[in-house]
Design a protein around this motif. Structure first.
Motif, PDB file in Angstrom:
ATOM      1  N   MET A 123       0.836  -1.198   0.000  1.00 12.35           N
ATOM      2  CA  MET A 123       0.000   0.000   0.000  1.00 12.35           C
ATOM      3  C   MET A 123       0.875   1.254   0.000  1.00 12.35           C
ATOM      4  N   ALA A 124       0.300   2.355  -0.441  1.00 10.85           N
ATOM      5  CA  ALA A 124       1.068   3.588  -0.593  1.00 10.85           C
ATOM      6  C   ALA A 124       1.049   4.417   0.693  1.00 10.85           C
ATOM      7  N   ARG A 125       2.101   5.215   0.848  1.00 12.95           N
ATOM      8  CA  ARG A 125       2.156   6.221   1.909  1.00 12.95           C
ATOM      9  C   ARG A 125       1.620   7.522   1.312  1.00 12.95           C
ATOM     10  N   VAL A 126       0.486   7.979   1.823  1.00 12.15           N
ATOM     11  CA  VAL A 126      -0.221   9.118   1.227  1.00 12.15           C
ATOM     12  C   VAL A 126      -0.257  10.280   2.213  1.00 12.15           C
ATOM     13  N   THR A 127       0.023  11.478   1.701  1.00 11.33           N
ATOM     14  CA  THR A 127      -0.196  12.703   2.464  1.00 11.33           C
ATOM     15  C   THR A 127      -1.348  13.459   1.818  1.00 11.33           C
ATOM     16  N   VAL A 128      -2.390  13.706   2.590  1.00  9.09           N
ATOM     17  CA  VAL A 128      -3.583  14.421   2.110  1.00  9.09           C
ATOM     18  C   VAL A 128      -3.466  15.868   2.587  1.00  9.09           C
ATOM     19  N   TRP A 129      -3.258  16.780   1.632  1.00 10.31           N
ATOM     20  CA  TRP A 129      -3.071  18.195   1.978  1.00 10.31           C
ATOM     21  C   TRP A 129      -4.347  18.966   1.679  1.00 10.31           C
ATOM     22  N   ASN A 130      -4.679  19.869   2.584  1.00  6.69           N
ATOM     23  CA  ASN A 130      -5.891  20.682   2.442  1.00  6.69           C
ATOM     24  C   ASN A 130      -5.611  22.080   2.968  1.00  6.69           C
ATOM     25  N   GLU A 131      -6.141  23.060   2.274  1.00  7.11           N
ATOM     26  CA  GLU A 131      -6.064  24.440   2.760  1.00  7.11           C
ATOM     27  C   GLU A 131      -6.693  24.572   4.154  1.00  7.11           C
ATOM     28  N   TYR A 132      -7.833  23.941   4.340  1.00  8.92           N
ATOM     29  CA  TYR A 132      -8.570  23.928   5.607  1.00  8.92           C
ATOM     30  C   TYR A 132      -8.898  25.341   6.096  1.00  8.92           C
ATOM     31  N   ARG A 133      -9.414  26.138   5.194  1.00 11.73           N
ATOM     32  CA  ARG A 133      -9.878  27.484   5.544  1.00 11.73           C
ATOM     33  C   ARG A 133     -11.403  27.559   5.492  1.00 11.73           C
TER      34      ARG A 133
ATOM     35  N   ASP B 122       4.552   8.711  -0.836  1.00 15.00           N
ATOM     36  CA  ASP B 122       4.479   8.141  -2.187  1.00 15.00           C
ATOM     37  C   ASP B 122       3.544   8.940  -3.079  1.00 15.00           C
ATOM     38  N   VAL B 123       2.430   9.404  -2.493  1.00 10.07           N
ATOM     39  CA  VAL B 123       1.436  10.173  -3.258  1.00 10.07           C
ATOM     40  C   VAL B 123       0.948  11.325  -2.389  1.00 10.07           C
TER      41      VAL B 123
ATOM     42  N   VAL C  87       7.566  20.524  -3.546  1.00  7.01           N
ATOM     43  CA  VAL C  87       6.609  19.550  -4.061  1.00  7.01           C
ATOM     44  C   VAL C  87       6.933  19.219  -5.513  1.00  7.01           C
ATOM     45  N   HIS C  88       7.152  20.239  -6.317  1.00  2.44           N
ATOM     46  CA  HIS C  88       7.497  20.057  -7.726  1.00  2.44           C
ATOM     47  C   HIS C  88       8.695  19.134  -7.887  1.00  2.44           C
ATOM     48  N   ASP C  89       9.738  19.359  -7.109  1.00  2.00           N
ATOM     49  CA  ASP C  89      10.952  18.557  -7.231  1.00  2.00           C
ATOM     50  C   ASP C  89      10.710  17.112  -6.818  1.00  2.00           C
ATOM     51  N   HIS C  90       9.888  16.900  -5.797  1.00  2.00           N
ATOM     52  CA  HIS C  90       9.597  15.535  -5.379  1.00  2.00           C
ATOM     53  C   HIS C  90       8.774  14.799  -6.426  1.00  2.00           C
ATOM     54  N   VAL C  91       7.883  15.510  -7.128  1.00  2.00           N
ATOM     55  CA  VAL C  91       7.149  14.871  -8.219  1.00  2.00           C
ATOM     56  C   VAL C  91       8.131  14.437  -9.302  1.00  2.00           C
ATOM     57  N   LEU C  92       9.045  15.294  -9.681  1.00  2.00           N
ATOM     58  CA  LEU C  92      10.022  14.925 -10.701  1.00  2.00           C
ATOM     59  C   LEU C  92      10.858  13.731 -10.270  1.00  2.00           C
ATOM     60  N   ASP C  93      11.056  13.594  -8.970  1.00  2.00           N
ATOM     61  CA  ASP C  93      11.832  12.469  -8.441  1.00  2.00           C
ATOM     62  C   ASP C  93      11.009  11.198  -8.288  1.00  2.00           C
ATOM     63  N   GLY C  94       9.678  11.268  -8.519  1.00  2.00           N
ATOM     64  CA  GLY C  94       8.885  10.049  -8.505  1.00  2.00           C
ATOM     65  C   GLY C  94       7.651  10.060  -7.629  1.00  2.00           C
TER      66      GLY C  94
ATOM     67  N   TRP D 211      -2.452   4.164  -8.939  1.00  2.18           N
ATOM     68  CA  TRP D 211      -1.830   4.438 -10.237  1.00  2.18           C
ATOM     69  C   TRP D 211      -0.638   5.376 -10.096  1.00  2.18           C
ATOM     70  N   ALA D 212      -0.756   6.378  -9.236  1.00  2.00           N
ATOM     71  CA  ALA D 212       0.273   7.418  -9.142  1.00  2.00           C
ATOM     72  C   ALA D 212       1.451   7.021  -8.273  1.00  2.00           C
ATOM     73  N   ALA D 213       1.293   6.024  -7.422  1.00  3.72           N
ATOM     74  CA  ALA D 213       2.378   5.638  -6.525  1.00  3.72           C
ATOM     75  C   ALA D 213       3.581   5.151  -7.329  1.00  3.72           C
ATOM     76  N   PRO D 214       4.785   5.487  -6.893  1.00  6.94           N
ATOM     77  CA  PRO D 214       5.976   5.056  -7.636  1.00  6.94           C
ATOM     78  C   PRO D 214       6.124   3.543  -7.619  1.00  6.94           C
ATOM     79  N   GLY D 215       6.671   3.007  -8.706  1.00  9.71           N
ATOM     80  CA  GLY D 215       6.902   1.567  -8.804  1.00  9.71           C
ATOM     81  C   GLY D 215       8.302   1.197  -8.349  1.00  9.71           C
ATOM     82  N   ASP D 216       8.717   0.004  -8.742  1.00 10.33           N
ATOM     83  CA  ASP D 216      10.017  -0.524  -8.318  1.00 10.33           C
ATOM     84  C   ASP D 216      11.024  -0.561  -9.461  1.00 10.33           C
TER      85      ASP D 216
END
Length: 247
Positions: free
Chosen positions: A1-11, A64-65, A85-92, A218-223
């Motif tokens: 399973m993936a490690r997910v961070t759910v980000w929200n403005e929460y305003r 992961d996502v 965030v941008h750089d981490h996406v480019l890294d996978g 689908w978006a989680a990085p593979g091996d």
């Protein structure tokens, strides 16, 4: 399973009684619950969670996502965090911008366009048609998803041509919209998913929750192998002497 961070403005949830009645614990809590149902390891982060908005280098390195919901305070996201965030996406790392996150700093940076669109808030019906039924993000979904009350987003949507388009929306007012767009950026996968206006309980819809679960997988990085860049030694024996080099 993936490690997910759910980000929200929460305003909105803290400033509007209408939104709080729909999402009393925040949009992020409802999304996180949907992903935990699939067995993912989920943490949440919000805009006002310190100077890094809860997205420190260590948090992103352990993600992961990343899902992203923002609307009223895009400009308050620090440029340094958006770049991280941008750089981490480019890294996978996978990235799922949701609804009004089309204007978020990470998404516009990854797309390189304005990401502008038409919109109208009139509680109108939306049908999200599955136009790529073989795509894993559409697993378990019927021919379309129907949402009784939504905010309209309409074309033109100023984004690059998606690598794959999974959903196209039709609205009762007549507009259409590319609502499920897949991209590869560097080693990372990006899926923009349109539904999710804060005054409607869209993230409680089981089909929408299934799409989010599918999209995380689908978006989680593979091996696969890590790509190597820069000067490289030859794999086969060759003569590497060349006096013309300037490096």
């Amino acid at each position: 399973m993936a490690r997910v961070t759910v980000w929200n403005e929460y305003r909105h949830e803290r400033e509007s009684d209408t939104v709080a009645s729909v999402y009393p614990d925040g949009i992020h809590a409802v999304i996180a619950a949907a992903l935990r149902e699939a067995g993912h390891e989920v943490r949440t982060a919000t805009l006002d969670e310190g100077p890094d908005h809860g997205l420190t280098e260590s948090v992103l390195a352990d993600t992961d996502v990343l899902t992203w919901w923002g609307h009223a305070a895009h400009d308050e996201v620090r440029d340094e965090v958006a770049a991280r965030v941008h750089d981490h996406v480019l890294d996978g790392m996978g990235f799922l911008p949701l609804h009004s996150a089309h204007y978020s700093k990470p998404f516009t940076r990854l797309m390189g366009t304005s990401c502008s669109l038409k919109w109208r808030e009139a509680a109108e019906t939306e049908r999200l048609w599955v136009v790529e039924p073989g795509h894993p993000i559409a697993d378990g979904i019927g021919e379309y998803i129907e949402l009784d009350e939504t905010e309209m987003y309409g074309e033109r949507f100023d984004i690059p041509q998606p690598d794959a388009l999974v959903f196209t929306s039709w609205f009762a007012g007549g507009e259409v919209f590319r609502s499920g767009c897949c991209y590869r950026r560097g080693n990372g996968r990006v899926f923009y998913f349109r539904p999710g206006h804060e005054t409607y309980p869209i993230y409680r819809d089981e089909n929408v929750r299934q799409v989010l679960r599918n999209a995380v997988e689908w978006a989680a990085p593979g091996d696969g192998p890590d790509p190597a860049f820069g000067n490289a030694d030859p794999i086969e024996p060759i003569d590497t002497d060349d006096d013309r080099t300037v490096h």
